[in-house]
Write a protein that holds these residues in place. Sequence first.
Motif, PDB file in Angstrom:
ATOM      1  N   SER A  46       0.831  -1.199   0.000  1.00 10.30           N
ATOM      2  CA  SER A  46       0.000   0.000   0.000  1.00 10.30           C
ATOM      3  C   SER A  46       0.865   1.247   0.000  1.00 10.30           C
ATOM      4  N   TYR A  91     -12.590   1.993  -2.814  1.00 11.25           N
ATOM      5  CA  TYR A  91     -13.230   1.326  -1.685  1.00 11.25           C
ATOM      6  C   TYR A  91     -14.413   2.139  -1.188  1.00 11.25           C
TER       7      TYR A  91
ATOM      8  N   ASN B  35     -10.257  -9.037   4.163  1.00 12.19           N
ATOM      9  CA  ASN B  35     -10.612  -9.329   2.775  1.00 12.19           C
ATOM     10  C   ASN B  35      -9.723 -10.429   2.215  1.00 12.19           C
ATOM     11  N   TYR B  50     -15.130 -10.252   1.616  1.00 11.07           N
ATOM     12  CA  TYR B  50     -14.959  -9.382   2.787  1.00 11.07           C
ATOM     13  C   TYR B  50     -15.733  -9.968   3.957  1.00 11.07           C
ATOM     14  N   ARG B  99      -8.174  -4.681   6.701  1.00 14.08           N
ATOM     15  CA  ARG B  99      -8.744  -3.349   6.506  1.00 14.08           C
ATOM     16  C   ARG B  99      -8.299  -2.499   7.686  1.00 14.08           C
ATOM     17  N   ALA B 101      -5.619   1.323   8.654  1.00 10.69           N
ATOM     18  CA  ALA B 101      -4.993   2.571   8.220  1.00 10.69           C
ATOM     19  C   ALA B 101      -4.107   3.068   9.363  1.00 10.69           C
ATOM     20  N   PRO B 102      -3.239   4.019   9.078  1.00  5.87           N
ATOM     21  CA  PRO B 102      -2.398   4.587  10.143  1.00  5.87           C
ATOM     22  C   PRO B 102      -3.241   5.130  11.290  1.00  5.87           C
ATOM     23  N   THR B 105      -6.496   7.775  11.659  1.00  4.22           N
ATOM     24  CA  THR B 105      -7.296   7.862  10.435  1.00  4.22           C
ATOM     25  C   THR B 105      -8.758   7.592  10.744  1.00  4.22           C
ATOM     26  N   PHE B 108     -13.784   5.487   8.339  1.00  5.70           N
ATOM     27  CA  PHE B 108     -14.404   5.375   7.006  1.00  5.70           C
ATOM     28  C   PHE B 108     -13.356   5.317   5.897  1.00  5.70           C
ATOM     29  N   TYR B 109     -12.130   5.728   6.201  1.00  8.97           N
ATOM     30  CA  TYR B 109     -11.070   5.707   5.197  1.00  8.97           C
ATOM     31  C   TYR B 109     -10.163   4.496   5.328  1.00  8.97           C
ATOM     32  N   TYR B 110     -10.512   3.591   6.244  1.00  9.04           N
ATOM     33  CA  TYR B 110      -9.752   2.361   6.342  1.00  9.04           C
ATOM     34  C   TYR B 110      -9.793   1.644   4.994  1.00  9.04           C
ATOM     35  N   TYR B 111      -8.681   1.006   4.671  1.00  8.77           N
ATOM     36  CA  TYR B 111      -8.561   0.345   3.376  1.00  8.77           C
ATOM     37  C   TYR B 111      -7.695  -0.891   3.567  1.00  8.77           C
ATOM     38  N   MET B 112      -7.338  -1.574   2.480  1.00  8.57           N
ATOM     39  CA  MET B 112      -6.537  -2.798   2.594  1.00  8.57           C
ATOM     40  C   MET B 112      -5.072  -2.394   2.783  1.00  8.57           C
ATOM     41  N   ASP B 113      -4.707  -2.133   4.019  1.00  7.00           N
ATOM     42  CA  ASP B 113      -3.415  -1.531   4.282  1.00  7.00           C
ATOM     43  C   ASP B 113      -2.278  -2.531   4.430  1.00  7.00           C
ATOM     44  N   TRP B 115      -1.047  -6.636   3.636  1.00  6.27           N
ATOM     45  CA  TRP B 115      -1.330  -7.834   2.880  1.00  6.27           C
ATOM     46  C   TRP B 115      -0.382  -8.958   3.294  1.00  6.27           C
TER      47      TRP B 115
END
Lengths: 107, 125
Positions: A46, A91, B35, B50, B99, B101-102, B105, B108-113, B115
């Motif tokens: 990412s 997303y 995910n 998910y 899912r 984020a730093p 954050t 709602f902006y959490y993402y696949m950070d 893997w």
Amino acid sequence: DIQMTQSPSSLSASVGDRVTITCRASQGISNFLAWFQQKPGKAPKSLIYAASSLQSGVPSKFSGSGSGTDFTLTISSLQPEDFATYYCQQYYTYPLTFGQGTRLEIK
Amino acid sequence: EVQLVESGGGLVQPGGSLRLSCVVSGFTFSSHEMNWVRQAPGKGLEWVSYISTSSITIYYADSVKGRFTISRDNAKNSLYLQMNSLSAEDTAVYYCARRGAPAGTDYFYYYMDVWGKGTTVTVSS
């Protein structure tokens, strides 16, 4: 489903160059967009989330911008380790969808 | 250190089944949605499934709906993907992704950070 379209599909550049990759969504996704870097045989890494926020530990040479349907990833001062494939991903809603990828090659 | 380690991949015949696992460490698994994403040989990334933290909310890609089942065991820090009725089109590297984020954050902006390294599934006779 939201379609993500990246351009170009491939790009040749030299060490030290600055490059920009574009990603377009088929409908508005606000700023729910992420960018990933992938090297051959490796998992995606990412880089950027929320369209312009840098993931921890990612160098500031990577920057993102955009909102709505049009987004860009800019990489400044290319180094050998930056040559890879880059993916955008929305997303905003499920199903999550990725762009087809942009392969960045050394000229 | 945050780690996600997939396993369970291998060679399976068309119509067969396989169960993938993803064991995580370095973070509170029960607090993170998860995910599965796959990548066919030479192709791009495709989101597969998910699952929410409590397994109440689950989504699937149309390409796997009715054949794949995602699940998790928070006590074991583990995520699973049960894959049935496999076909050649399911041949891919399968990644689990957190899912997140730093810190700081907005959720709602959490993402696949983060893997995992992936596990390879090959469907062939």
